[in-house]
Design a protein around this motif. Structure first.
Motif: not given
Ligand SMILES: [Zn+2]
Ligand SMILES: [Zn+2]
Length: 257
Positions: A137-139, A192-194, A210-212, A214-216
């Motif tokens: 869902w988050h990805h 991190d999500h902006s 770093f977290h961006d 993670h989404h890629v």
């Molecule tokens: Zn995330």
């Protein structure tokens, strides 16, 4: 409604109000400033300047994120009134009870207890079954915007909240110190999500790329507050490794961890 019940609902109301003011108000302002006002200028501020979520996905993140944050605020408010009524937890209210140095040490302990809990639960969520049924869902948000911070499966949100609340049963910590660390957890999640390039002058969390990433790249960079646990377990994204697009569809089958 008795006096206790009235106080409880007032605490819950304040908790929900503060959450919505920050999520809708602050989040909305940041979103409008960059994604509406400076959209044409994305090369200069965006982590992924050529990739934008569709309007439908932004609306979806806004609705799901709002649902979760209200749920979390109700739980947080109920817990706060439990503590206010003298209910059990490891929180304390006299700042000198454990000495001044402990105020700082307990902040660091609380910070790392939450960081560890979020790292290991996030790793578990990348297991094949949990990824497919919960964490995916988050990805769906491959280029996160601020509202995706809390846009996760509600079960995942409850797991997240459980680990954010873990210190109140394991670390003796002053309630104000705990509240500050929780506020930081929330703030760092939003940064991190902006999707907006932000450098962060803290060791092991130099910025939000770093977290961006993670989404890629999906199956790497699991840490929330720091990169400590990623470095410990070798899950930092390797520049020379190619992460296939279909890994997202396949769950963690071919992840590095
Ligand atoms: Zn995330
Ligand atoms: Zn993930």
């Amino acid at each position: 409604m008795g006096e206790t019940g009235g106080t409880t609902w007032m605490t819950v109301g304040i908790s929900v109000g503060v959450s919505l003011v920050t999520f809708w108000g602050l989040g909305g302002l940041v979103h409008w400033w960059f994604y509406v006002h400076r959209r044409a200028d994305a090369e200069r501020w965006k982590v992924q300047p050529r990739r934008f979520l569709s309007r439908a996905m932004v609306r979806h993140a806004f609705a799901l994120g709002s649902f979760n944050i209200v749920m979390g605020a109700v739980i947080g408010g109920l817990f706060a009134s439990h503590v206010a009524r003298g209910g059990w937890s490891t929180l304390y209210s006299d700042p000198l009870e454990h000495g001044v140095p402990w105020l700082l040490a307990s902040a660091v302990a609380t910070y790392f207890v939450i960081d560890a809990g979020l790292y290991y639960s996030h790793r578990a969520l990348h297991g094949r079954w949990l990824f497919r049924h919960v964490h995916r869902w988050h990805h769906r948000y491959t280029a996160p915007v601020i509202f995706t911070t809390t846009a996760v499966h509600p079960i995942e949100f409850l797991v997240f909240q459980a680990f954010v609340m873990l210190p109140v049963v394991v670390v003796p910590v002053h309630w104000a110190v705990y509240l500050l660390v929780v506020a930081y957890t929330y703030l760092i999640g939003m940064i991190d999500h902006s999707g907006v390039i932000v450098r962060w002058p803290l060791p092991l969390h130099p910025g939000n790329q770093f977290h961006d990433d993670h989404h890629v790249f999906v199956h790497c960079n699991y840490g929330h507050h720091t990169q400590v646990f990623d470095r410990l377990h070798g899950t930092v994204r390797a520049n020379d490794r190619r992460y296939a697009d279909d890994e997202l569809g396949e769950g963690a089958r071919r992840g590095p961890a």
